[in-house]
Enzyme design. Structure first.
Site, PDB file in Angstrom:
ATOM      1  N   ASP A  33      20.690 -17.284 -42.458  1.00 52.58           N
ATOM      2  CA  ASP A  33      21.851 -17.110 -41.597  1.00 52.58           C
ATOM      3  C   ASP A  33      23.100 -17.540 -42.354  1.00 52.58           C
ATOM      4  O   ASP A  33      23.052 -17.777 -43.566  1.00 52.58           O
ATOM      5  CB  ASP A  33      21.682 -17.896 -40.288  1.00 52.58           C
ATOM      6  CG  ASP A  33      21.671 -19.403 -40.511  1.00 52.58           C
ATOM      7  OD1 ASP A  33      21.713 -19.855 -41.677  1.00 52.58           O
ATOM      8  OD2 ASP A  33      21.633 -20.141 -39.512  1.00 52.58           O
TER       9      ASP A  33
ATOM     10  N   LYS B 103      16.436 -11.134 -40.141  1.00 54.06           N
ATOM     11  CA  LYS B 103      16.524 -12.575 -39.897  1.00 54.06           C
ATOM     12  C   LYS B 103      15.658 -12.970 -38.711  1.00 54.06           C
ATOM     13  O   LYS B 103      14.886 -13.942 -38.781  1.00 54.06           O
ATOM     14  CB  LYS B 103      17.966 -12.998 -39.643  1.00 54.06           C
ATOM     15  CG  LYS B 103      18.138 -14.514 -39.556  1.00 54.06           C
ATOM     16  CD  LYS B 103      19.490 -14.912 -39.017  1.00 54.06           C
ATOM     17  CE  LYS B 103      19.491 -14.905 -37.506  1.00 54.06           C
ATOM     18  NZ  LYS B 103      20.692 -15.526 -36.920  1.00 54.06           N
TER      19      LYS B 103
END
Length: 214
Positions: free
Chosen positions: A142, A124
């Protein structure tokens, strides 16, 4: 697993997002690509607002890997002690700073594999940096994007990697650069976890979520 929304609906959804906010930006404050890496790494299990509050003074004195090493782990810890998991994060920031100095001449690499090789930098974080700094249409998934992707069927998936791939496969190319920012902001402020604000939603009429609030 539900199928993604068809292309015409995807295009209409992202057209509405773009019309409402043509140039969405991440909310983590940074002054260069190195401070972006550090800010995103610090933001794991923490709010952007909390990270920004801690890093304003930090980045004023340590905005390069070498300056961070000069500050030292104790100095860094003092700045970020209000952030969750700060001790482990401080260790990772020092380790990644040393690697950047010793292996990359103090520069942040633009390769996902190289970024993911840095301590405390996961997929991420790497995708956020690739997208925000290097302008690569990477999709950083997320908890907000995972929720929105599945609720709306823009990008359904059983885990974050599946949602990331669904975004890459289904978001129309013209919207790919900003897609993850629009979805994060939508999940943070409208399509919230416990009681989504469906009456105020830009895409209410296009969303198949069965538990819409009145």
């Amino acid at each position: 697993m539900a199928k993604p929304l068809p292309y015409p609906l995807q295009k209409e959804i992202f057209t509405r997002f773009r019309d409402a906010e043509p140039e969405p930006e991440g909310e983590l404050e940074h002054v260069n690509v190195y401070t972006l890496v550090v800010a995103v790494a610090l933001s794991a299990q923490a709010t952007d607002a909390g990270v920004n509050k801690a890093t304003r003074a930090l980045f004023a004195i340590a905005d390069t890997p070498q300056k961070m090493l000069d500050l030292g782990e104790e100095g860094l810890t003092e700045h970020i002690k209000t952030i969750g998991l700060f001790r482990n994060k401080a260790k990772n920031v020092m380790k990644l700073s040393r690697i950047l100095v010793e292996e990359y001449g103090g520069e942040v690499p633009s390769s996902r594999a190289a970024l993911e090789g840095l301590p405390g930098v996961g997929r991420k974080t790497a995708n956020v940096v690739l997208n925000m700094w290097f302008r690569y249409p990477a999709q950083a998934v997320d908890t907000h994007i995972f929720r929105v992707g599945n609720r709306t069927r823009i990008a359904p998936g059983k885990d974050v990697v599946a949602v990331e791939r669904a975004l890459e496969d289904n978001v129309p190319a013209e919207f790919a650069q900003h897609a993850h920012h629009w979805l994060i902001l939508h999940g943070r402020y409208t399509c919230v976890a416990r009681k989504p604000k469906c009456p105020a939603c830009l895409i209410r009429d296009l969303c198949p979520y069965e538990e819409k609030t009145q």
